[in-house]
Design a protein around this motif. Structure first.
Motif, PDB file in Angstrom:
ATOM      1  N   MET A   1      -2.007 -40.282   6.100  1.00  0.00           N
ATOM      2  CA  MET A   1      -2.127 -40.711   4.695  1.00  0.00           C
ATOM      3  C   MET A   1      -1.653 -39.619   3.739  1.00  0.00           C
ATOM      4  N   ASP A   2      -1.933 -38.362   4.089  1.00  0.00           N
ATOM      5  CA  ASP A   2      -1.494 -37.256   3.240  1.00  0.00           C
ATOM      6  C   ASP A   2       0.024 -37.198   3.140  1.00  0.00           C
ATOM      7  N   VAL A   3       0.671 -37.579   4.243  1.00  0.00           N
ATOM      8  CA  VAL A   3       2.142 -37.586   4.224  1.00  0.00           C
ATOM      9  C   VAL A   3       2.656 -38.598   3.214  1.00  0.00           C
ATOM     10  N   LEU A   4       2.051 -39.777   3.155  1.00  0.00           N
ATOM     11  CA  LEU A   4       2.489 -40.813   2.220  1.00  0.00           C
ATOM     12  C   LEU A   4       2.192 -40.421   0.781  1.00  0.00           C
ATOM     13  N   THR A   5       1.011 -39.886   0.529  1.00  0.00           N
ATOM     14  CA  THR A   5       0.653 -39.520  -0.853  1.00  0.00           C
ATOM     15  C   THR A   5       1.481 -38.350  -1.370  1.00  0.00           C
ATOM     16  N   SER A   6       2.014 -37.533  -0.445  1.00  0.00           N
ATOM     17  CA  SER A   6       2.828 -36.392  -0.899  1.00  0.00           C
ATOM     18  C   SER A   6       4.081 -36.852  -1.633  1.00  0.00           C
ATOM     19  N   TYR A   7       4.559 -38.052  -1.286  1.00  0.00           N
ATOM     20  CA  TYR A   7       5.750 -38.575  -1.965  1.00  0.00           C
ATOM     21  C   TYR A   7       5.432 -39.076  -3.375  1.00  0.00           C
ATOM     22  N   TRP A   8       4.165 -39.216  -3.702  1.00  0.00           N
ATOM     23  CA  TRP A   8       3.754 -39.707  -5.011  1.00  0.00           C
ATOM     24  C   TRP A   8       2.860 -38.692  -5.736  1.00  0.00           C
ATOM     25  N   SER A   9       2.999 -37.444  -5.346  1.00  0.00           N
ATOM     26  CA  SER A   9       2.252 -36.387  -6.027  1.00  0.00           C
ATOM     27  C   SER A   9       2.812 -36.172  -7.424  1.00  0.00           C
ATOM     28  N   THR A  10       2.050 -35.462  -8.242  1.00  0.00           N
ATOM     29  CA  THR A  10       2.485 -35.218  -9.626  1.00  0.00           C
ATOM     30  C   THR A  10       3.816 -34.474  -9.668  1.00  0.00           C
ATOM     31  N   ASN A  11       3.937 -33.432  -8.872  1.00  0.00           N
ATOM     32  CA  ASN A  11       5.186 -32.655  -8.866  1.00  0.00           C
ATOM     33  C   ASN A  11       6.369 -33.504  -8.408  1.00  0.00           C
ATOM     34  N   GLU A  12       6.107 -34.350  -7.422  1.00  0.00           N
ATOM     35  CA  GLU A  12       7.186 -35.195  -6.919  1.00  0.00           C
ATOM     36  C   GLU A  12       7.620 -36.207  -7.970  1.00  0.00           C
ATOM     37  N   LEU A  13       6.671 -36.785  -8.696  1.00  0.00           N
ATOM     38  CA  LEU A  13       6.998 -37.761  -9.738  1.00  0.00           C
ATOM     39  C   LEU A  13       7.745 -37.104 -10.893  1.00  0.00           C
ATOM     40  N   VAL A  14       7.334 -35.899 -11.261  1.00  0.00           N
ATOM     41  CA  VAL A  14       8.039 -35.175 -12.322  1.00  0.00           C
ATOM     42  C   VAL A  14       9.473 -34.895 -11.906  1.00  0.00           C
ATOM     43  N   THR A  15       9.650 -34.477 -10.661  1.00  0.00           N
ATOM     44  CA  THR A  15      11.006 -34.210 -10.162  1.00  0.00           C
ATOM     45  C   THR A  15      11.851 -35.476 -10.172  1.00  0.00           C
ATOM     46  N   ASN A  16      11.265 -36.581  -9.720  1.00  0.00           N
ATOM     47  CA  ASN A  16      11.996 -37.852  -9.745  1.00  0.00           C
ATOM     48  C   ASN A  16      12.360 -38.260 -11.163  1.00  0.00           C
ATOM     49  N   GLY A  17      11.462 -38.005 -12.113  1.00  0.00           N
ATOM     50  CA  GLY A  17      11.750 -38.321 -13.514  1.00  0.00           C
ATOM     51  C   GLY A  17      12.928 -37.531 -14.040  1.00  0.00           C
ATOM     52  N   LEU A  18      13.000 -36.242 -13.697  1.00  0.00           N
ATOM     53  CA  LEU A  18      14.139 -35.419 -14.122  1.00  0.00           C
ATOM     54  C   LEU A  18      15.437 -35.908 -13.494  1.00  0.00           C
ATOM     55  N   ILE A  19      15.353 -36.300 -12.229  1.00  0.00           N
ATOM     56  CA  ILE A  19      16.552 -36.817 -11.560  1.00  0.00           C
ATOM     57  C   ILE A  19      17.014 -38.118 -12.221  1.00  0.00           C
ATOM     58  N   VAL A  20      16.072 -38.987 -12.557  1.00  0.00           N
ATOM     59  CA  VAL A  20      16.414 -40.259 -13.209  1.00  0.00           C
ATOM     60  C   VAL A  20      17.106 -40.007 -14.548  1.00  0.00           C
ATOM     61  N   LEU A  21      16.667 -39.003 -15.297  1.00  0.00           N
ATOM     62  CA  LEU A  21      17.313 -38.679 -16.571  1.00  0.00           C
ATOM     63  C   LEU A  21      18.777 -38.292 -16.347  1.00  0.00           C
ATOM     64  N   HIS A  22      19.032 -37.511 -15.311  1.00  0.00           N
ATOM     65  CA  HIS A  22      20.416 -37.170 -14.986  1.00  0.00           C
ATOM     66  C   HIS A  22      21.222 -38.422 -14.644  1.00  0.00           C
ATOM     67  N   LEU A  23      20.600 -39.319 -13.887  1.00  0.00           N
ATOM     68  CA  LEU A  23      21.315 -40.529 -13.467  1.00  0.00           C
ATOM     69  C   LEU A  23      21.608 -41.442 -14.655  1.00  0.00           C
ATOM     70  N   LEU A  24      20.677 -41.516 -15.605  1.00  0.00           N
ATOM     71  CA  LEU A  24      20.917 -42.328 -16.799  1.00  0.00           C
ATOM     72  C   LEU A  24      22.067 -41.751 -17.632  1.00  0.00           C
ATOM     73  N   GLY A  25      22.104 -40.424 -17.714  1.00  0.00           N
ATOM     74  CA  GLY A  25      23.235 -39.795 -18.413  1.00  0.00           C
ATOM     75  C   GLY A  25      24.550 -40.093 -17.733  1.00  0.00           C
ATOM     76  N   ALA A  26      24.568 -40.025 -16.395  1.00  0.00           N
ATOM     77  CA  ALA A  26      25.789 -40.337 -15.645  1.00  0.00           C
ATOM     78  C   ALA A  26      26.178 -41.800 -15.815  1.00  0.00           C
ATOM     79  N   LEU A  27      25.173 -42.682 -15.847  1.00  0.00           N
ATOM     80  CA  LEU A  27      25.437 -44.101 -16.050  1.00  0.00           C
ATOM     81  C   LEU A  27      26.080 -44.349 -17.406  1.00  0.00           C
ATOM     82  N   ALA A  28      25.584 -43.691 -18.438  1.00  0.00           N
ATOM     83  CA  ALA A  28      26.129 -43.872 -19.784  1.00  0.00           C
ATOM     84  C   ALA A  28      27.575 -43.406 -19.859  1.00  0.00           C
ATOM     85  N   VAL A  29      27.837 -42.223 -19.322  1.00  0.00           N
ATOM     86  CA  VAL A  29      29.194 -41.679 -19.376  1.00  0.00           C
ATOM     87  C   VAL A  29      30.148 -42.523 -18.534  1.00  0.00           C
TER      88      VAL A  29
END
Length: 241
Positions: A1-29
């Motif tokens: 269970m710890d392995v699964l929750t590690s993918y949804w930890s706070t740090n992981e979600l923040v990192t995914n959010g930053l990556i999504v911002l990059h992807l949205l910028g690439a999508l716009a351009v």
């Protein structure tokens, strides 16, 4: 269970959010560049350029967070080398660009589209690396070149090139010297030739590359060819890159 929750930890979600911002910028351009291409009637449009830009950004930006790979469980062994990823992206885009280049007789089409796809991949990489200002500048330069460079080329003194195909019955084939003389009288220089005996020797085909100082009126040449003795078919088209 710890392995699964590690993918949804706070740090992981923040990192995914930053990556999504990059992807949205690439999508716009990518969408903006793709719209410019589709507006000018090119086959590759918004979807193609957006996918190329977003994919390049995605593959690049994930290399910034090796400690977060695999839910942060492999941080002790994970390493990142963005330069190898960039090399792989640009090599792969080379195959995609080669697919849009078409050879038709003396004419080669799709070079500008292939170059713009390669440039869009480069912009995606730059966005993935976090250089938004540089990416916007490159995108503006790209759009300006694809939209405005043609007008500048036409305004400057230059030569235009046409491709001409002539088909005669074998017994009434005009000589190459007669064709060259006619082209010269109309203001064209024959820069290349191709000869083809077709239909089991029943028809003879010439393919010519013509050059003339701009501006030219190809309709005058077309009208002359319609009255050329013995000519069965002709095909006249501008050279495109």
């Amino acid at each position: 269970m710890d392995v699964l929750t590690s993918y949804w930890s706070t740090n992981e979600l923040v990192t995914n959010g930053l990556i999504v911002l990059h992807l949205l910028g690439a999508l716009a351009v990518g969408s903006i560049i793709g719209y410019e291409r589709s507006y000018h009637g090119r086959a590759a449009g918004i979807r193609t350029y957006s996918l190329v830009c977003v994919a390049s950004a995605a593959l690049t930006v994930v290399n910034a967070y090796p400690a977060m790979w695999f839910g942060g469980l492999a941080h002790s062994t994970a390493t990142a080398d963005p330069t190898r990823v960039i090399q792989g992206i640009l090599t792969g885009i080379g195959f995609l660009g080669a697919g849009v280049i078409m050879h038709d007789g003396f004419s080669i089409r799709g070079l500008s589209t292939a170059a713009s796809i390669w440039m869009t991949a480069a912009i995606g990489i730059v966005i993935g690396l976090g250089f938004y200002g540089a990416a916007i500048a490159v995108a503006v330069i790209t759009i300006a070149l694809m939209s405005g460079a043609r007008s500048i080329e036409l305004a400057l003194p230059h030569q235009e090139q046409l491709h001409l195909s002539l088909t005669f019955p074998t017994e009434k084939t005009a000589s190459a010297s007669a064709i060259r003389q006619m082209m010269s009288e109309l203001g064209y220089e024959v820069s290349n030739w191709s000869f083809h005996l077709a239909d089991q020797g029943k028809r003879y085909k010439y393919q010519l590359v013509l050059q003339a100082p701009s501006p030219i009126d190809p309709s005058v040449l077309a009208d002359t060819l319609t009255r050329f003795d013995g000519l069965q078919e002709f095909h006249l088209s501008p050279a495109r890159g």
